[in-house]
Design a protein around this motif. Structure first.
Motif, PDB file in Angstrom:
ATOM      1  N   PHE A  11       0.834  -1.202   0.000  1.00 13.53           N
ATOM      2  CA  PHE A  11       0.000   0.000   0.000  1.00 13.53           C
ATOM      3  C   PHE A  11       0.873   1.258   0.000  1.00 13.53           C
ATOM      4  N   ARG A  23      -1.611  -1.803  -7.513  1.00 12.24           N
ATOM      5  CA  ARG A  23      -3.014  -1.728  -7.103  1.00 12.24           C
ATOM      6  C   ARG A  23      -3.748  -3.015  -7.430  1.00 12.24           C
ATOM      7  N   LEU A  26      -3.051  -5.746  -5.002  1.00 16.70           N
ATOM      8  CA  LEU A  26      -3.789  -5.555  -3.749  1.00 16.70           C
ATOM      9  C   LEU A  26      -5.260  -5.934  -3.927  1.00 16.70           C
ATOM     10  N   VAL A  27      -5.831  -5.556  -5.065  1.00 13.24           N
ATOM     11  CA  VAL A  27      -7.226  -5.913  -5.329  1.00 13.24           C
ATOM     12  C   VAL A  27      -7.384  -7.429  -5.362  1.00 13.24           C
ATOM     13  N   VAL A  63      -8.924   0.481  -2.229  1.00 15.93           N
ATOM     14  CA  VAL A  63      -7.484   0.284  -2.379  1.00 15.93           C
ATOM     15  C   VAL A  63      -6.805   1.589  -2.785  1.00 15.93           C
ATOM     16  N   PHE A  74      -6.690  -2.877   6.613  1.00 16.45           N
ATOM     17  CA  PHE A  74      -7.496  -2.681   5.407  1.00 16.45           C
ATOM     18  C   PHE A  74      -8.815  -3.437   5.492  1.00 16.45           C
TER      19      PHE A  74
END
Length: 242
Positions: A11, A23, A26-27, A63, A74
């Motif tokens: 992040f 990104r 992370l998704v 995100v 998160f």
């Protein structure tokens, strides 16, 4: 599955670089949350695939906005974000006109393809790309995309000559309009909109043009008009609820 420490490090790197690949990693790591919440709300009149699309969009938004240095995990941050967007979708969906099965089916396919394309490329596909992938005409794709997300009929809008609820300012054979109680306040808020947003209001909700027609007249895409509509309604609702 990443550890919390690994995810936080990613992040921080994403916030520094804005790298779409980071990104997307992370998704992908947290997509299970979107799936769980979509399943939780499934079976209430909206298909799971549509709910997953909404949840996935909320996840991507989360995100992009999350700051690990604020002290929250998160998972704690994103759960109410996704839940809120799903509930808003149900609210708007319940107020919309039920779509023909053909349009509804096509829109589900469009959403599924667009979601996968966005995750892979970091941008949304064009109408031409969607039509080519699905083997549909561009007109059919635009019709499905336009009809699936109608603006709530009780949303408040105003034009130069009239003001009221959305169903009041859409022209009808008798050209009759009901007056909205907060007409003056609404008129003041409409003046704060960008010039092109005011044009969208007049063309869409007063002249009754389709999103494609408005886009052609203003020299913008149909998707631009669609996003502008949602932005306009949100602006007016927020301003008049204060």
């Amino acid at each position: 599955m990443m550890t919390n420490e690994e995810a936080d490090a990613l992040f921080r790197e994403y916030r520094k670089t804005g790298d779409i690949k980071l990104r997307n990693r992370l998704v992908e790591n947290y997509i299970y949350i979107a799936e769980i919440l979509a399943k939780k709300f499934a079976g209430r009149g909206v298909e799971y695939d549509d709910l997953l699309q909404v949840a996935s969009e909320a996840l991507i938004f989360g995100v992009e906005k999350f700051d690990p240095d604020m002290g929250n995990r998160f998972t704690t941050y994103i759960t109410p974000t996704i839940t809120g967007m799903i509930k808003n979708y149900f609210r708007d969906y319940s107020r919309s006109v039920r779509l023909p099965r053909r349009i509804y089916s096509l829109n589900s396919k469009i959403k599924s393809f667009a979601n996968e394309y966005y995750k892979e490329h970091g941008v949304k596909p064009t109408v031409q790309q969607i039509a080519a992938f699905l083997g549909e005409s561009e007109e059919s794709v635009i019709e499905a995309m336009e009809c699936h997300a109608p603006v709530s009929l009780d949303a408040t809008v105003q034009s130069e000559d009239s003001d009221g609820l959305l169903y009041d300012v859409i022209p009808d054979p008798d050209d009759t309009f009901e007056k909205f109680d907060d007409a003056q306040a609404l008129k003041e808020e409409i003046k704060k909109l960008e010039p092109i947003e005011q044009q969208v209001v007049a063309l869409r909700f007063v002249q009754g043009k389709s999103q494609a027609e408005v886009g052609k007249q203003l020299g913008v895409s149909q998707m631009f008009v669609s996003r502008a509509e949602r932005k306009i309604i949100d602006k007016l609702k927020d301003a008049l609820s204060q």
